[in-house]
Write a protein that holds these residues in place. Structure first.
Motif, PDB file in Angstrom:
ATOM      1  N   GLN A  18      -1.259  -4.931  -3.445  1.00 66.40           N
ATOM      2  CA  GLN A  18      -0.540  -5.856  -2.576  1.00 66.40           C
ATOM      3  C   GLN A  18       0.928  -5.475  -2.518  1.00 66.40           C
ATOM      4  N   THR A  61      -1.368  -9.643   5.788  1.00 65.34           N
ATOM      5  CA  THR A  61      -2.136 -10.850   5.454  1.00 65.34           C
ATOM      6  C   THR A  61      -1.402 -12.133   5.794  1.00 65.34           C
ATOM      7  N   VAL A  75      -1.954  -6.253   2.120  1.00 69.04           N
ATOM      8  CA  VAL A  75      -2.891  -5.824   1.091  1.00 69.04           C
ATOM      9  C   VAL A  75      -3.499  -4.493   1.543  1.00 69.04           C
ATOM     10  N   LYS A  80      -7.491  -2.282  -4.947  1.00 72.37           N
ATOM     11  CA  LYS A  80      -6.622  -3.082  -4.087  1.00 72.37           C
ATOM     12  C   LYS A  80      -5.188  -2.947  -4.561  1.00 72.37           C
ATOM     13  N   ASP A  93       3.491 -10.212   4.059  1.00 73.82           N
ATOM     14  CA  ASP A  93       2.631  -9.865   2.935  1.00 73.82           C
ATOM     15  C   ASP A  93       1.568  -8.901   3.441  1.00 73.82           C
TER      16      ASP A  93
END
Length: 192
Positions: A125, A80, A113, A123, A111
């Protein structure tokens, strides 16, 4: 002192212009004790010019991972963005006796996800750190840590079946990211 920018176009011009450093051959007497000249001479060993492309490297890194994704069973792990606070990257081209050499080193935190495709909105992360990327290392999974790209994956402890699947697959993102570094970053630096 610092550089005062007067407009966005001034900032853009500075980003696009490489910093050129002329390196002395140690023949002058610029200081009283000669220490600075000795250090410059020891460093340069014939380097006549160094062009800093770190700004260009940063631009490449900023775009390199757009769309980077690893699909697995019931989901996908997608990069992301870049954590710029944890970024460290340098690139330069040195000219020595008429030959050009590229030097670079990258340590980047990404980063990511993970999202479920089961329709349950699950989800997770995390972060992926890619480091030891340099002119004298290669992408070789399982290779010598002193000669190969390295990575680490960070995420919270898995508590559900989906999160366990993510934990089992997150390191696969390393392979996707390394391919992006090769194609979108290193090959572009080599062209400079």
């Amino acid at each position: 002192g610092g550089v005062m920018l007067h407009s966005a176009s001034d900032a853009k011009k500075m980003e696009e212009t490489p910093r050129i450093v002329e390196v002395s051959d140690g023949g002058g007497d610029d200081d009283k004790n000669g220490v600075d000249q000795q250090l410059a001479s020891a460093y340069s060993q014939g380097v006549s010019r160094e062009v800093d492309w770190s700004h260009f490297l940063r631009q490449l890194i900023g775009k390199a991972f757009d769309g980077a994704c690893h699909d697995f069973g019931d989901g996908a792990i997608r990069v992301t963005g870049v954590d710029w606070h944890a970024y460290d990257g340098h690139a330069s081209i040195q000219e020595k006796r008429g030959r050009r050499s590229l030097f670079y080193e990258v340590d980047v935190m990404l980063d990511w996800v993970a999202e479920s495709r089961r329709g349950d909105d699950a989800k997770m992360q995390g972060k992926l750190r890619l480091y030891n990327v340099a002119q004298d290392t290669t992408y070789e999974p399982g290779g010598d840590p002193d000669k190969c790209y390295m990575y680490s994956v960070g995420m919270r402890p898995a508590t559900s079946a989906f999160e366990r699947a993510v934990a089992e697959n997150a390191e696969e993102l390393f392979h996707v990211v390394c391919e992006r570094v090769g194609v979108n970053v290193i090959s572009q630096l080599v062209l400079k």
